[in-house]
Structure formats: structure tokens, C-alpha cells
Design a protein around this motif. Structure first.
Motif, PDB file in Angstrom:
ATOM      1  N   SER A  41       0.860  -1.176   0.000  1.00  0.00           N
ATOM      2  CA  SER A  41       0.000   0.000   0.000  1.00  0.00           C
ATOM      3  C   SER A  41       0.896   1.226   0.000  1.00  0.00           C
ATOM      4  O   SER A  41       1.870   1.286   0.752  1.00  0.00           O
ATOM      5  CB  SER A  41      -0.879  -0.024   1.259  1.00  0.00           C
ATOM      6  OG  SER A  41      -1.533   1.203   1.412  1.00  0.00           O
ATOM      7  N   SER A  43      -0.516   4.833  -0.601  1.00  0.00           N
ATOM      8  CA  SER A  43      -1.180   6.073  -0.182  1.00  0.00           C
ATOM      9  C   SER A  43      -2.660   5.835   0.071  1.00  0.00           C
ATOM     10  O   SER A  43      -3.293   5.042  -0.634  1.00  0.00           O
ATOM     11  CB  SER A  43      -0.999   7.122  -1.294  1.00  0.00           C
ATOM     12  OG  SER A  43      -1.795   8.254  -1.080  1.00  0.00           O
ATOM     13  N   LEU A  44      -3.205   6.555   1.058  1.00  0.00           N
ATOM     14  CA  LEU A  44      -4.642   6.514   1.304  1.00  0.00           C
ATOM     15  C   LEU A  44      -5.380   7.568   0.479  1.00  0.00           C
ATOM     16  O   LEU A  44      -6.518   7.378   0.095  1.00  0.00           O
ATOM     17  CB  LEU A  44      -4.942   6.749   2.790  1.00  0.00           C
ATOM     18  CG  LEU A  44      -4.595   5.607   3.732  1.00  0.00           C
ATOM     19  CD1 LEU A  44      -4.781   6.031   5.185  1.00  0.00           C
ATOM     20  CD2 LEU A  44      -5.438   4.385   3.421  1.00  0.00           C
ATOM     21  N   PRO A  47      -6.005   6.676  -3.043  1.00  0.00           N
ATOM     22  CA  PRO A  47      -5.662   5.282  -2.741  1.00  0.00           C
ATOM     23  C   PRO A  47      -4.746   4.699  -3.827  1.00  0.00           C
ATOM     24  O   PRO A  47      -5.151   4.554  -4.984  1.00  0.00           O
ATOM     25  CB  PRO A  47      -7.017   4.578  -2.700  1.00  0.00           C
ATOM     26  CG  PRO A  47      -7.917   5.427  -3.536  1.00  0.00           C
ATOM     27  CD  PRO A  47      -7.411   6.836  -3.401  1.00  0.00           C
ATOM     28  N   VAL A  49      -1.489   1.706  -4.657  1.00  0.00           N
ATOM     29  CA  VAL A  49      -0.709   0.525  -4.285  1.00  0.00           C
ATOM     30  C   VAL A  49       0.440   0.401  -5.277  1.00  0.00           C
ATOM     31  O   VAL A  49       0.464   1.075  -6.313  1.00  0.00           O
ATOM     32  CB  VAL A  49      -1.559  -0.767  -4.281  1.00  0.00           C
ATOM     33  CG1 VAL A  49      -2.661  -0.699  -3.227  1.00  0.00           C
ATOM     34  CG2 VAL A  49      -2.130  -1.056  -5.659  1.00  0.00           C
ATOM     35  N   SER A  50       1.386  -0.484  -4.955  1.00  0.00           N
ATOM     36  CA  SER A  50       2.528  -0.683  -5.835  1.00  0.00           C
ATOM     37  C   SER A  50       2.863  -2.167  -5.967  1.00  0.00           C
ATOM     38  O   SER A  50       2.714  -2.931  -5.015  1.00  0.00           O
ATOM     39  CB  SER A  50       3.746   0.059  -5.279  1.00  0.00           C
ATOM     40  OG  SER A  50       4.880  -0.170  -6.068  1.00  0.00           O
ATOM     41  N   VAL A 115      -7.952  -6.230  -5.024  1.00  0.00           N
ATOM     42  CA  VAL A 115      -7.805  -4.796  -5.245  1.00  0.00           C
ATOM     43  C   VAL A 115      -7.753  -4.561  -6.749  1.00  0.00           C
ATOM     44  O   VAL A 115      -6.878  -5.091  -7.427  1.00  0.00           O
ATOM     45  CB  VAL A 115      -6.511  -4.256  -4.581  1.00  0.00           C
ATOM     46  CG1 VAL A 115      -6.411  -2.751  -4.753  1.00  0.00           C
ATOM     47  CG2 VAL A 115      -6.443  -4.639  -3.109  1.00  0.00           C
ATOM     48  N   CYS A 117      -7.173  -2.089  -9.894  1.00  0.00           N
ATOM     49  CA  CYS A 117      -6.363  -0.880 -10.089  1.00  0.00           C
ATOM     50  C   CYS A 117      -6.314  -0.418 -11.538  1.00  0.00           C
ATOM     51  O   CYS A 117      -6.376  -1.217 -12.457  1.00  0.00           O
ATOM     52  CB  CYS A 117      -4.916  -1.148  -9.671  1.00  0.00           C
ATOM     53  SG  CYS A 117      -4.730  -1.713  -7.986  1.00  0.00           S
ATOM     54  N   VAL A 135      -6.263   2.622  -6.901  1.00  0.00           N
ATOM     55  CA  VAL A 135      -7.293   1.668  -6.504  1.00  0.00           C
ATOM     56  C   VAL A 135      -8.669   2.189  -6.924  1.00  0.00           C
ATOM     57  O   VAL A 135      -9.074   3.291  -6.546  1.00  0.00           O
ATOM     58  CB  VAL A 135      -7.250   1.409  -4.984  1.00  0.00           C
ATOM     59  CG1 VAL A 135      -8.363   0.457  -4.576  1.00  0.00           C
ATOM     60  CG2 VAL A 135      -5.880   0.854  -4.588  1.00  0.00           C
ATOM     61  N   LEU A 138     -12.256  -2.481  -4.270  1.00  0.00           N
ATOM     62  CA  LEU A 138     -11.606  -3.530  -3.480  1.00  0.00           C
ATOM     63  C   LEU A 138     -12.638  -4.326  -2.728  1.00  0.00           C
ATOM     64  O   LEU A 138     -13.782  -3.914  -2.590  1.00  0.00           O
ATOM     65  CB  LEU A 138     -10.555  -2.949  -2.532  1.00  0.00           C
ATOM     66  CG  LEU A 138     -10.960  -1.795  -1.614  1.00  0.00           C
ATOM     67  CD1 LEU A 138     -11.603  -2.283  -0.341  1.00  0.00           C
ATOM     68  CD2 LEU A 138      -9.726  -0.978  -1.298  1.00  0.00           C
TER      69      LEU A 138
END
Length: 164
Positions: A41, A43-44, A47, A49-50, A115, A117, A135, A138
Motif C-alpha cells: 500500500s 497512499s490513502l 488510494p 498501491v505498488s 484490489v 487498479c 485503486v 476492493l
């Protein structure tokens, strides 16, 4: 700073336990995917992911072209699925049940979570590519099963789910 070789680097990094995921998508109407342990994860807000596919991956270029991908978080009982998706070529989806998300991305049966993306950015990272995904959607399918973990070159499970 001391010098080290590839084996030293791998040995040091193996001291960090990671989860295991299957990255999936659709390319030219067909499902594609690969196993990965480099998922995090980022950032919120927003949102993000990587993942970090190897530059030798034959699946990632297909997903890059599609512009979207999904992350299937594996349970400890899904080691055979992981091994199938870790291999190059063949129809990896033939042996395993799957459905599609609202975005049309393959969701593997039995995953702990998923998730969905959109490809946000890519960065050169040595022999891998650092991929950032935004994202879109999810879902959590199971909170009472252990995740599939990778530690010191072996797969395993986290047994103590009762004591957070």
C-alpha cells in the motif's frame, strides 16, 4: 560502507516476510497473470498501491497495455495457485476458478481479498519496474484464514490470528 554481493543482498532481504499476490488482468480478451511478493500500500489519499514486476516478465507488458490490473491476495492454502502463476507461459487460469470484477479484471476463487487498479505510473527500478496503481475498487473475502507468506526463500503461514 562494506561491499556485498547478490547472495548477501538476497540473504539480508529474505529476513523480511512478505505476503504473496497474483496480479491479473485481461489482454486481448484473455486472462493473464503472474505471482508477486512485491506488493505494498502506498497512499490513502489518493488510494494507491505498488507492485514490482521483473523486467523479464512476459505478463506485465500485456497488463501495461491494458492499462489496468487486479491484485489477488492469497491465502496460505493457495500455494499450488502461486506456483502455477509463478511459471511463464501456458494457460494459468485453466486449473483454477475465477470470476470478473465490476471492472472486468480476473478475481481468483479463494483469494483473501482483491484490489482492482488503474495503471497510474511506472518507474525504472533496476531489474524490475516500480508500478503504481490507483485503486478503483476492493473487496475482502476472508478475515479468518491465514495469508500465504514468503520468508527466507520458503512459503508459510501466520498461525496466530487470535492475537493481533
Amino acid at each position: 560502507m562494506a561491499t556485498f554481493n547478490d547472495r548477501d543482498f538476497r540473504s539480508a532481504m529474505s529476513q523480511f516476510c512478505t505476503g504473496v499476490v497474483i496480479v491479473t488482468g485481461i489482454s486481448e480478451g484473455r486472462p493473464v497473470g503472474f505471482a508477486a511478493q512485491s506488493f505494498v500500500s502506498v497512499s490513502l489519499a489518493p488510494p494507491l498501491v505498488s507492485i514490482c514486476p521483473a523486467k523479464t516478465s512476459t505478463s506485465w507488458p500485456l497488463l501495461r497495455a491494458a492499462g489496468s490490473f487486479g491484485i489477488n491476495i492469497l491465502g496460505a492454502d493457495q500455494h499450488p495457485l502461486c506456483m502455477a502463476f509463478a511459471k511463464s507461459g501456458g494457460d494459468k487460469f485453466a486449473e483454477f476458478g475465477w470470476a470478473t470484477s465490476a471492472q472486468g479484471t480476473p478475481v481468483l476463487e479463494g483469494a483473501l481479498g482483491f484490489v482492482d487498479c488503474q495503471l497510474e505510473a511506472e518507474h525504472d527500478a533496476g531489474d524490475h519496474t516500480l508500478v503504481i496503481g490507483r485503486v478503483l475498487e476492493l473487496d475482502v473475502f476472508s478475515v479468518d484464514r491465514s495469508p500465504l507468506l514468503f520468508f527466507r526463500g520458503r512459503y508459510g503461514a501466520f498461525d496466530d490470528l487470535a492475537n493481533p
